[in-house]
Design a protein around this motif. Structure first.
Motif, PDB file in Angstrom:
ATOM      1  N   TYR A 248      84.154  20.081   5.631  1.00 15.10           N
ATOM      2  CA  TYR A 248      84.643  18.708   5.643  1.00 15.10           C
ATOM      3  C   TYR A 248      86.062  18.602   6.180  1.00 15.10           C
ATOM      4  O   TYR A 248      86.618  17.513   6.271  1.00 15.10           O
ATOM      5  N   ALA A 249      86.662  19.743   6.520  1.00 18.48           N
ATOM      6  CA  ALA A 249      88.043  19.730   6.992  1.00 18.48           C
ATOM      7  C   ALA A 249      88.177  18.811   8.203  1.00 18.48           C
ATOM      8  O   ALA A 249      87.423  18.914   9.160  1.00 18.48           O
ATOM      9  N   GLY A 250      89.133  17.914   8.137  1.00 21.76           N
ATOM     10  CA  GLY A 250      89.443  17.076   9.281  1.00 21.76           C
ATOM     11  C   GLY A 250      88.464  15.954   9.549  1.00 21.76           C
ATOM     12  O   GLY A 250      88.505  15.335  10.608  1.00 21.76           O
TER      13      GLY A 250
ATOM     14  N   ALA B 289      83.483   7.283   7.165  1.00 22.78           N
ATOM     15  CA  ALA B 289      82.886   8.254   6.246  1.00 22.78           C
ATOM     16  C   ALA B 289      83.968   8.888   5.390  1.00 22.78           C
ATOM     17  O   ALA B 289      83.773   9.112   4.190  1.00 22.78           O
ATOM     18  N   ALA B 290      85.145   9.159   6.003  1.00 19.81           N
ATOM     19  CA  ALA B 290      86.228   9.773   5.244  1.00 19.81           C
ATOM     20  C   ALA B 290      86.701   8.850   4.131  1.00 19.81           C
ATOM     21  O   ALA B 290      86.903   9.275   2.991  1.00 19.81           O
ATOM     22  N   LEU B 291      86.835   7.576   4.456  1.00 18.26           N
ATOM     23  CA  LEU B 291      87.310   6.628   3.448  1.00 18.26           C
ATOM     24  C   LEU B 291      86.300   6.504   2.299  1.00 18.26           C
ATOM     25  O   LEU B 291      86.674   6.459   1.126  1.00 18.26           O
ATOM     26  N   LEU B 292      85.007   6.482   2.647  1.00 15.42           N
ATOM     27  CA  LEU B 292      83.980   6.407   1.610  1.00 15.42           C
ATOM     28  C   LEU B 292      84.070   7.613   0.685  1.00 15.42           C
ATOM     29  O   LEU B 292      84.028   7.482  -0.544  1.00 15.42           O
ATOM     30  N   MET B 293      84.210   8.801   1.290  1.00 12.70           N
ATOM     31  CA  MET B 293      84.304   9.996   0.442  1.00 12.70           C
ATOM     32  C   MET B 293      85.524   9.922  -0.448  1.00 12.70           C
ATOM     33  O   MET B 293      85.481  10.297  -1.622  1.00 12.70           O
ATOM     34  N   LEU B 294      86.615   9.426   0.107  1.00 11.41           N
ATOM     35  CA  LEU B 294      87.837   9.271  -0.698  1.00 11.41           C
ATOM     36  C   LEU B 294      87.569   8.390  -1.915  1.00 11.41           C
ATOM     37  O   LEU B 294      87.925   8.730  -3.054  1.00 11.41           O
ATOM     38  N   ILE B 295      86.898   7.262  -1.686  1.00 10.12           N
ATOM     39  CA  ILE B 295      86.628   6.340  -2.796  1.00 10.12           C
ATOM     40  C   ILE B 295      85.753   7.020  -3.852  1.00 10.12           C
ATOM     41  O   ILE B 295      86.056   6.989  -5.046  1.00 10.12           O
ATOM     42  N   PHE B 296      84.661   7.661  -3.386  1.00 18.91           N
ATOM     43  CA  PHE B 296      83.746   8.265  -4.364  1.00 18.91           C
ATOM     44  C   PHE B 296      84.413   9.418  -5.105  1.00 18.91           C
ATOM     45  O   PHE B 296      84.211   9.583  -6.311  1.00 18.91           O
ATOM     46  N   LEU B 297      85.207  10.210  -4.390  1.00 14.97           N
ATOM     47  CA  LEU B 297      85.823  11.361  -5.047  1.00 14.97           C
ATOM     48  C   LEU B 297      86.873  10.918  -6.054  1.00 14.97           C
ATOM     49  O   LEU B 297      86.954  11.453  -7.154  1.00 14.97           O
TER      50      LEU B 297
ATOM     51  N   MET C 282      91.873  16.399   0.241  1.00 14.03           N
ATOM     52  CA  MET C 282      92.882  17.118   1.024  1.00 14.03           C
ATOM     53  C   MET C 282      92.266  17.658   2.320  1.00 14.03           C
ATOM     54  O   MET C 282      92.819  17.461   3.401  1.00 14.03           O
ATOM     55  N   LEU C 283      91.100  18.328   2.196  1.00 18.13           N
ATOM     56  CA  LEU C 283      90.470  18.899   3.391  1.00 18.13           C
ATOM     57  C   LEU C 283      90.157  17.802   4.397  1.00 18.13           C
ATOM     58  O   LEU C 283      90.378  17.954   5.601  1.00 18.13           O
ATOM     59  N   ILE C 284      89.651  16.684   3.888  1.00 16.61           N
ATOM     60  CA  ILE C 284      89.236  15.618   4.793  1.00 16.61           C
ATOM     61  C   ILE C 284      90.432  15.032   5.530  1.00 16.61           C
ATOM     62  O   ILE C 284      90.384  14.791   6.728  1.00 16.61           O
ATOM     63  N   TYR C 285      91.527  14.838   4.812  1.00 18.99           N
ATOM     64  CA  TYR C 285      92.636  14.094   5.382  1.00 18.99           C
ATOM     65  C   TYR C 285      93.763  14.965   5.915  1.00 18.99           C
ATOM     66  O   TYR C 285      94.525  14.538   6.767  1.00 18.99           O
ATOM     67  N   MET C 286      93.911  16.173   5.374  1.00 22.47           N
ATOM     68  CA  MET C 286      95.126  16.905   5.696  1.00 22.47           C
ATOM     69  C   MET C 286      94.884  18.149   6.535  1.00 22.47           C
ATOM     70  O   MET C 286      95.818  18.865   6.847  1.00 22.47           O
ATOM     71  N   LYS C 287      93.638  18.445   6.868  1.00 23.58           N
ATOM     72  CA  LYS C 287      93.367  19.630   7.680  1.00 23.58           C
ATOM     73  C   LYS C 287      92.869  19.199   9.054  1.00 23.58           C
ATOM     74  O   LYS C 287      92.359  18.091   9.226  1.00 23.58           O
TER      75      LYS C 287
END
Lengths: 503, 480
Positions: free
Chosen positions: B361-363, B371-379, B429-434
């Motif tokens: 999921y990195a990046g 999709a990234a925003l959705l994962m952020l909300i669910f996580l 972190m992986l989604i947004y910062m890598k």
């Protein structure tokens, strides 16, 4: 219930000032052009700042009651309401947060090149959460704002920060979360101890039993002490500050840390007077340690941002010292110093950001002779450095003077020790200024640095204006909080008298 | 026993689901391979009809039938709505996914409908036997669904483990039921409540029976130490089925657990409350701590699901109307957020790429912001950070605990929840910062997007305006 409804404006102005940035963030979702994103973010934050001015102007300083109150049903089965209002203490911080909002946008104008849109959205969401914290008068609402702030700040540090940003973001997130979950338990315990209500005003008028006071005070204290941060909960701060982008540092130093001291003042001190006096001495001791220890740590730093970060720990030690000497002089000094620290340290981080954009280093050793290369910048830096070390005529002088005076009324030893901290401040701040600004131009980076541009001057000039305004004429600011602080002390004394009789 | 045709109307939703499922099996025979998605749409239709039926009976048409083995009340209605929701979302998530896995067959949806009817019987069951029948109907269908990817060894292994351990736990549960019958002479829940009240709490056989019941139900909700199956099964099963079984059957088991323990065994709660409290502490602890070291996202979510079962068990410990309503609301919220997170995992599965390693999921935010925003909300919701629904769910559990004086337990729970926040935000972190390490090619489909939209809307709506959902749960608790 004695909540006088002074909504002298006829519009839900607190909701506007709180949620305007969030609405701006929603608009930004649909904007693609990075340049346009910056302008919209600036427009929204400036508008928010303009909205905050009438709040301050129309504020009735003769009463301690909550003003501009908005009160609606929200979750009836838990007796949770949407309850906003400000008194003489919180109104100043609403203003501070709104002021620093647009300064953060200005500071990020060129510094943020990647994912501008996401950055500005995070910044605006952050602002809604911060202003909301100062306006909320319902614990559930307060906690919502308090925790919601974690998400954008985690992203601001972690996505746009420096080399070690991920570590710093995690540390920030977990520290803050660890503190606030105890507060959550404390809030729920109060809910049941105070007759099933989250209404902060109603809870302030309750007389809680001694065990509830002593335990819930600790639960709140951990949450707020981590945020301030007080010694020994301070280790997240240097990491967060060093790694955060400039705007993140300004928010951290300017507003976030104040949420901790504001929380201490608003909840544990106002609600648990017995526990407050019970724990006052240990907290004062921690404050004095923070003042001196933070000062020595700052003295040892070679990174400018780290130096200012440790100086923050020392200065916030003054604030908690002022609050917990439990007299009007100390508390007023503490509140004023919160405001001062927000302005001055926010400005110092802005200065660091400005010069970092030009030289790409924060190592003190790499600097020298800035005064020759960029004179306007150096003048502003001098103003804020002098303000930070509390030279008479600047804002911090008034604050520290009041705090130390208040501390002498509490205990001469602690007051004397805190003066050592103030002296240390002069040493490391002047030392920093000397290394940065004076002497020969040290490198071609500095020779090639260009002086501040219009937008940077605007931001610095506004902050400098407040430095001198509060420094030369602090009466209007002290007037605003005066009635509320007296009421707080009165409340503490009467309730304390009550506990003295039942003991 | 009075067999009353009018009262059989109360069974209508179950009849609709079961007969719908049977008709769909027949229809499946005449459909071509490229028409199998029709079964999916028809199952969605069946679920909606059944939901409409259940909704119509809510309130005015409650009653007990089949010799008081089956009841329709607000409580069963609430849970059935949760089941419809989870099955509906799971079907939506499956349509494209089982095509990618190459196992697009009509039985898949039919088995989901059978599982749904089993869950419905569990929520309405007011007799240990009817609860057991519902549970088996649900479990047998899910065993098959777990092993649905026949060519895949992991899927087969998971199904095998699940069947063997599941059968064993059903045996334990049945043995507990038989002991209950031996001690009290009844398996009907309200008779049972009256019997144990008379008998008192000192009966050793009853204590033994309770231990067996706890073990049997504990297996179904994957409470530690009965959780061993969960990581393997979650990892091996088709992701859409993992999503389904992490919410629907779990909610169904909690529906039964609340009725059995608080409803029937409430009078002898001294016998089980400490046991459940200890169980919930180790469940939260093992779930949160072991999840920290997982590298496969489905395994991590298995441990996360174990930890969430621990929180929900706390509602059982708290007891009272608030404890019951807190668990109900938690299950509803968990359905939205967990379906959401699995929905985003299913998005990653395309071609030969599995997208199950957390590092995959990195990046993601660089490539697909939505999709990234959705994962952020669910996580963040799973971590319980406001203003998401996950916070409201935990908040209510803590409130119920503290109201009933379990402050230390609440403190333990918040510490666990802070620990578990780490592995959720690590993914953020992986989604947004890598930086991305590979090309992202998401398996987007309208059905999947619809499911994600529903899940995200629920997660945010309950987080910001929980009042309506809260009252729904509060007004639906069973009397007891």
């Amino acid at each position: 219930m004695i909540e006088a409804v002074h909504n002298s404006l006829g519009i839900p102005i607190l909701s506007i000032v709180t949620f305007l940035p969030l609405a701006g963030a929603a608009v930004l979702l649909f904007v693609r052009n990075a340049g346009l994103v910056r302008w919209i973010a600036l427009a929204v934050t400036v508008a928010d700042f303009l909205v905050s001015i009438p709040i301050l102007l129309n504020f009735d300083r003769t009463t301690y009651h909550m003003q501009f109150v908005e009160h609606y049903q929200w979750i009836p089965s838990w007796n949770i309401t949407y309850f906003m209002g400000v008194d003489g203490i919180s109104v100043l911080f609403v203003f501070l947060a709104a002021l620093l909002g647009w300064i953060c946008v200005v500071a990020s104008w060129k510094a943020i090149e990647q994912k501008v849109k996401e950055f500005m959205i995070s910044l605006l969401v952050m602002q809604t959460a911060m202003i909301g914290v100062f306006c909320a008068l319902d614990f559930f609402l307060f906690y919502l704002f308090w925790e919601a702030m974690l998400i954008p700040m985690y992203l601001i540090i972690g996505v746009w920060g420096g080399k070690n940003r991920i570590y710093a973001a995690f540390k920030f997130f977990l520290y803050t979360l660890a503190g606030s979950i105890f507060m959550l338990i404390g809030i729920i315990v109060l809910y049941f101890a105070g007759g099933e209500t989250f209404d902060i005003i109603a809870l302030m008028q309750q007389k809680f039993s001694l065990p509830v006071q002593l335990w819930v005070f600790l639960a709140f204290f951990i949450a707020f002490a981590i945020k301030v941060p007080m010694f020994p909960f301070h280790t997240w701060l240097p990491d967060a500050h060093v790694e955060a982008p400039t705007a993140g540092s300004i928010i951290l130093a300017g507003v976030l840390l104040k949420m901790g001291t504001y929380g201490l003042l608003r909840f544990p001190m106002a609600m648990f007077p017995y526990a407050t006096s019970y724990y006052a001495v240990p907290i004062v001791v921690l404050s004095v340690i923070a003042i001196i220890y933070g000062g020595f740590l700052a003295l040892a730093q070679t990174d400018i941002k780290k130096l200012i970060a440790y100086s923050s720990i020392s200065h916030m030690g003054f604030v908690t010292l002022g609050l917990f000497v439990l007299n009007a002089t100390g508390i007023e000094g503490g509140i004023l110093q919160m405001l001062n620290h927000g302005i001055t340290t926010g400005a110092l981080f802005l200065c660091i950001g400005v010069i970092y954009e030009r030289t790409h280093t924060r190592e003190l050793a790499a600097y020298g002779g800035l005064a020759k290369a960029v004179p306007i910048y150096t003048t502003f830096l001098a103003i804020f450095v002098l303000s930070s070390l509390a030279i008479p005529g600047t804002n911090s002088f008034i604050g520290e003077l009041l705090i130390i005076t208040g501390a002498f009324g509490f205990n001469k030893v602690f007051a004397g020790l805190s003066i050592i901290g103030a002296m240390l401040g002069a040493v490391y701040l002047l030392g920093m200024y000397k290394k940065i600004a004076l002497g020969e131009v040290s490198s071609h980076h500095i020779r090639e640095a260009w002086d501040v541009d219009g937008r940077e001057i605007a931001a610095m000039a506004v902050l400098a204006l407040f430095v001198f305004w509060i420094g030369l004429n602090s009466a209007p600011f002290l007037d605003i909080m005066h009635v509320s602080v007296n009421h707080l002390i009165e409340q503490m004394n009467t309730v304390h008298g009550y506990y003295a009789t039942i003991k | 026993m009075i067999f009353d045709i009018y009262n059989m109307v109360l069974l209508m939703p179950e009849i609709i689901v079961l007969s719908g499922a049977c008709l769909l099996i027949l229809l499946d025979l005449v459909l071509d391979q490229n028409q199998k998605h029709i079964i999916a749409y028809l199952s969605l239709f069946v679920i909606l009809i059944a939901a409409a039926g259940t909704w119509m009976f809510a309130g005015n048409n409650s009653g007990e039938i089949l010799g008081r083995m089956f009841t329709v009340d607000g409580y069963s209605t609430f849970f059935k709505m949760v089941f419809y929701l989870s099955t509906f979302l799971a079907v939506l998530l499956s349509i494209n996914y089982i095509k990618v896995e190459g196992v697009e067959r009509g039985e898949y949806y039919v088995l989901m409908l059978f599982a749904l009817s089993g869950m419905m019987i569990m929520a309405s069951g007011t007799d240990l036997l009817s609860i057991y029948i519902g549970l088996e109907l649900m479990a047998l269908s899910i065993y098959v669904l777990t092993g649905f990817i026949q060519y895949n060894g992991r899927s087969n292994e998971a199904a095998m483990k699940y069947v063997i351990l599941g059968a064993f736990s059903s045996g334990v549960l049945l043995y507990g039921i038989s002991l209950v019958y031996g001690v009290t002479g009844t398996t009907q829940l309200s008779d049972l409540a009256a019997a144990v009240k008379e008998q008192g709490s000192m009966d050793l056989a009853l204590v033994l029976a309770i231990i067996f019941l706890v073990a049997g139900f504990g297996f179904k909700v994957a409470a530690v130490p009965f959780h061993m199956w969960a990581p393997d099964v979650y990892e091996g099963a088709p992701t859409s089925i993992t999503a389904f079984m992490s919410v629907g059957p779990k909610a169904a088991s909690f529906a039964a657990i609340l009725r059995v323990f608080i409803g029937a065994l409430g009078p002898v709660s001294v016998n089980w409350v400490n046991l459940i409290a200890a169980l919930s502490i180790v469940t939260m602890a093992v779930g949160s701590v072991v999840a920290l070291s997982q590298t496969n996202i489905k395994r991590m979510l298995a441990y996360s699901s174990i930890a969430h079962a621990g929180y929900a068990l706390l509602g059982l410990v708290a007891g009272g109307p608030d404890g019951i309503a807190a668990v109900m609301l938690y299950m509803l919220i968990y359905t939205f957020m967990n379906m959401g997170i699995f929905g985003t995992i299913i998005l990653m599965r395309k071609g030969n790429f599995r997208g199950e390693n957390i590092e995959d999921y990195a990046g993601l935010s660089k490539v697909n912001k939505g999709a990234a925003l959705l994962m952020l909300i669910f996580l963040f919701s799973l971590a319980g950070i406001p203003p998401t629904a996950g916070f409201v769910g935990k908040f209510y559990i803590f409130m119920a605990l503290i109201r009933n004086g379990y402050v230390p337990l609440a403190v333990i729970a918040v510490i666990m929840s802070a620990i578990s926040a780490y592995f959720y935000i690590r993914i953020v972190m992986l989604i947004y910062m890598k930086e991305p390490t590979r090309e992202f090619d998401l398996a987007r489909s309208p059905a999947n997007s619809l499911a994600l939209a529903i899940a995200a809307a629920g997660t945010i709506l309950i987080g910001v305006l929980p009042a309506w959902f809260l009252d729904l749960a509060k007004n639906a608790i069973f009397p007891g």
